[in-house]
Design an enzyme around this catalytic site. Structure first.
Site, PDB file in Angstrom:
ATOM      1  N   ARG A  75       0.855  -1.197   0.000  1.00 47.59           N
ATOM      2  CA  ARG A  75       0.000   0.000   0.000  1.00 47.59           C
ATOM      3  C   ARG A  75       0.882   1.235   0.000  1.00 47.59           C
ATOM      4  O   ARG A  75       1.847   1.319   0.768  1.00 47.59           O
ATOM      5  CB  ARG A  75      -0.889  -0.038   1.243  1.00 47.59           C
ATOM      6  CG  ARG A  75      -1.859   1.089   1.421  1.00 47.59           C
ATOM      7  CD  ARG A  75      -2.593   0.936   2.751  1.00 47.59           C
ATOM      8  NE  ARG A  75      -3.360  -0.294   2.824  1.00 47.59           N
ATOM      9  CZ  ARG A  75      -3.606  -0.959   3.952  1.00 47.59           C
ATOM     10  NH1 ARG A  75      -3.124  -0.520   5.099  1.00 47.59           N
ATOM     11  NH2 ARG A  75      -4.325  -2.062   3.935  1.00 47.59           N
ATOM     12  N   LYS A 208      -5.106   6.750  12.882  1.00 50.71           N
ATOM     13  CA  LYS A 208      -5.670   7.269  11.637  1.00 50.71           C
ATOM     14  C   LYS A 208      -6.184   8.690  11.827  1.00 50.71           C
ATOM     15  O   LYS A 208      -6.818   9.004  12.835  1.00 50.71           O
ATOM     16  CB  LYS A 208      -6.804   6.361  11.150  1.00 50.71           C
ATOM     17  CG  LYS A 208      -6.335   4.945  10.823  1.00 50.71           C
ATOM     18  CD  LYS A 208      -7.472   4.053  10.362  1.00 50.71           C
ATOM     19  CE  LYS A 208      -6.965   2.664   9.994  1.00 50.71           C
ATOM     20  NZ  LYS A 208      -8.067   1.780   9.517  1.00 50.71           N
ATOM     21  N   CYS A 486     -14.486  -9.611   7.646  1.00 51.86           N
ATOM     22  CA  CYS A 486     -14.207  -9.840   9.066  1.00 51.86           C
ATOM     23  C   CYS A 486     -14.556  -8.571   9.830  1.00 51.86           C
ATOM     24  O   CYS A 486     -14.845  -7.535   9.219  1.00 51.86           O
ATOM     25  CB  CYS A 486     -12.744 -10.242   9.268  1.00 51.86           C
ATOM     26  SG  CYS A 486     -11.596  -8.837   9.329  1.00 51.86           S
ATOM     27  N   CYS A 490     -12.349  -2.664   7.644  1.00 53.91           N
ATOM     28  CA  CYS A 490     -11.637  -1.857   6.657  1.00 53.91           C
ATOM     29  C   CYS A 490     -12.563  -1.050   5.750  1.00 53.91           C
ATOM     30  O   CYS A 490     -12.196   0.041   5.317  1.00 53.91           O
ATOM     31  CB  CYS A 490     -10.717  -2.744   5.815  1.00 53.91           C
ATOM     32  SG  CYS A 490      -9.331  -3.415   6.752  1.00 53.91           S
TER      33      CYS A 490
END
Length: 584
Positions: A75, A208, A486, A490
């Site tokens: 990423r 974040k 899951c 995300c």
């Protein structure tokens, strides 16, 4: 900070790593295996990549006594998701030269490569570095990619928040020379390494940050450890409301874990913003849980110690006393597709990219050996490449997997429109509002955490839900749908008006009731159900929504108002009053 003896295993790995070096260089040189050492897989996240294997063929390889088909997801770090056309063309080239020939736009405004072989990691990062892009801190226990709204109403404000995203990203980037030495093959400086902000153990977990410009909440600002809400006065950015403690991840069956939305704690003028952000990071560095990683995000630090503690720490560490939060309003957390014009006269074209997967699909709608599905004959990757060749402005990724060709002059619009028309790009006119408002994570076959399909299944489920909505008469009403394989979150599933979280192959937890503007979490409605049960549950609810909704009412608000599900008012009551029977 916890006593060393009680630290989690990952904390010991970081402390012993010599500022993230570990034995990564040795692992890259080992040609006998496609993998790297297990401890090093924790460290390589700081460099932007995860070791994975192809789960579609895992059993087959095991039966043949072969090691798993190891490869890496890599990423990039891309503050505010902004690149030039030239950079985009190189990023596209790297996908074909070093990865699987596709690109994946992420929910944090950057690019992911999949199926990268170990031998290609170093050349990929070196080629990216030559065009001014790196992967430092794209993953790992540090500040991740800094997001910023792609759709401000004022062009000067967008310029300012892009500058702020870059400033924050650079300020909070880890400083060890290990990235340069291992992957760029630069010589050691001879000076002792140090991390002035993070120290040898970095942060307890990922961190974040996002910047939103009301009325657009396209970055889901409340899902971040720090959310900065731009306050604009007379067309100029004057500061930010500061929200803290957002985070999506939870763990099935462990009610002590929960998603949480950020709490607005005050207003910071521009001259205090960077110091406020840094100080909040240091509070998490010093007080975050380093024993239990499931309890290590900033949201738990805040709930354990209280907001008064955070204010006290801001005052004690940096003499910061935030002002009273300013008024603001959000309309939505999606993207306006098609052409938009900003106050300086420039045009911006937003193209829908379903679930962020950029690929060329064959006549059967397949890409990369059939692993990815799309519109039959849709040459999406080629089309975006052609746009990048002629586009003179910037290219912006959104927080919802879409792509913006920004700053298009009036005289250049027709050339862009010709390419859009030729390739049938979706500028908001192709798919339905329901599909445009849907988003999934990658899940199978590459993510090691996935319990169920997501990217490869959600389009099929949306087809069926679209049929239900159309038959009910609300086929043109956007409903935010999020799916993940899951509960790590995300694709921010707990902010979906309808959310699906994988439990097992073909089985999902169904969540309802988030707000259309991203300001309220959803809540568990049904647990561990398959497609037939999903449709059986949602069909009557969508029909009832069509029959009983108030003027302009969104689906998430409807199910709360009519008592279908209880409202989640804060993260700590996410697990309370779940299911339809207990709804208030």
């Amino acid at each position: 900070m916890s006593d060393t003896k009680n630290l989690s295993p990952v904390e010991h790995i970081k402390l012993a790593s010599n500022y993230l070096r570990g034995t990564i260089a040795d692992g890259l040189a080992d040609e006998l295996t496609a993998s790297i050492a297990e401890d090093d897989t924790q460290l390589t996240k700081f460099y932007g990549f995860y070791q994975q294997d192809d789960r579609d063929i895992r059993a087959e390889r095991k039966a043949s006594k072969l090691e798993p088909h190891y490869q890496f997801m890599l990423r990039l770090r891309l503050p505010a998701g902004v690149v030039t056309g030239e950079q985009y063309l190189e990023i596209d080239r790297l996908a074909h030269e070093y990865a699987n020939g596709t690109l994946r736009l992420t929910t944090r405004q950057t690019f992911q490569y999949h199926h990268v072989a170990k031998k290609h990691l170093r050349p990929l990062l070196q080629d990216a570095y030559r065009i001014g892009v790196d992967a430092r801190g794209a993953c790992g226990d540090v500040n991740r990619n800094v997001m910023a709204s792609a759709f401000p109403e004022k062009s000067a404000v967008h310029t300012a928040i892009h500058e702020w995203s870059t400033k924050i990203s650079e300020h909070l980037a880890w400083k060890s020379r290990a990235y340069e030495e291992i992957f760029l093959e630069q010589k050691p400086s001879g000076e002792e390494d140090h991390e002035p902000l993070y120290g040898k153990s970095y942060l307890p977990r990922k961190f974040k940050i996002a910047i939103a410009v009301p009325p657009e909440n396209d970055v889901d600002v409340f899902a971040n450890d720090i959310g900065l809400i731009a306050i604009v006065d007379d067309g100029e950015l004057i500061g930010f409301n500061v929200a803290i403690g957002g985070g999506m991840g939870t763990t099935h069956g462990e009610p002590a874990t929960y998603p949480r939305l950020g709490t607005v704690i005050g207003f910071a003028p521009l001259d205090q913003t960077l110091e406020t952000v840094e100080t909040l990071v240091t509070i998490q560095r010093d007080y975050g849980d380093r024993e239990n990683r499931k309890h290590a995000r900033f949201k738990y630090t805040i709930d354990d110690h209280g907001l008064d503690f955070i204010h006290e720490q801001l005052a004690e560490r940096a003499d910061i006393k935030l002002e009273t939060a300013r008024d603001y309003h959000f309309d939505r957390n999606g993207d306006p597709l098609g052409w938009q014009q900003s106050d300086n006269g420039a045009w911006h074209l937003t193209v829908f990219i379903e679930n962020g997967r950029i690929a060329d699909f064959d006549d059967k709608g397949l890409a990369h050996h059939g692993q990815y599905h799309g519109r039959p004959g849709y040459k999406l990757m080629t089309a975006l490449r052609e746009l990048a060749k002629v586009h003179k402005g910037t290219i912006r990724l959104t927080g919802n997997h879409n792509i913006v060709f920004a700053d298009v002059a009036e005289a250049d619009k027709s050339a862009i429109e010709d390419i859009v028309e030729h390739y049938g790009l979706d500028d908001g006119r192709e798919a339905s509002p329901l599909r445009h408002a849907s988003m999934s994570c990658v899940a199978f076959p590459t993510c090691g955490l996935a319990m169920a399909e997501s990217e490869r299944y959600l389009p099929e489920l949306v087809d069926k839900l679209q049929g239900v909505a159309t038959d009910a008469g609300v086929g043109d009403v956007p409903i935010v749908i999020r799916m993940t394989g899951c509960p790590n979150g995300c694709a921010r599933p707990f902010l979906g008006e309808i959310g699906f979280v994988g439990k097992a192959p073909g089985k999902y937890n169904l969540y309802l009731g988030a707000a259309f503007d991203g300001s309220r979490l959803n809540k568990l409605y049904r647990e561990n159900i398959g497609e037939d049960e999903i449709l059986a549950e949602l069909t009557p609810l969508i029909e009832r929504f069509a029959a009983e909704r108030e003027d302009g009412e969104h689906f998430g608000d409807f199910v709360i108002r009519t008592g279908v599900i209880a409202a989640t008012t804060e993260g700590r009551n996410f697990h309370d009053n779940v299911g339809p029977a207990q709804a208030a």
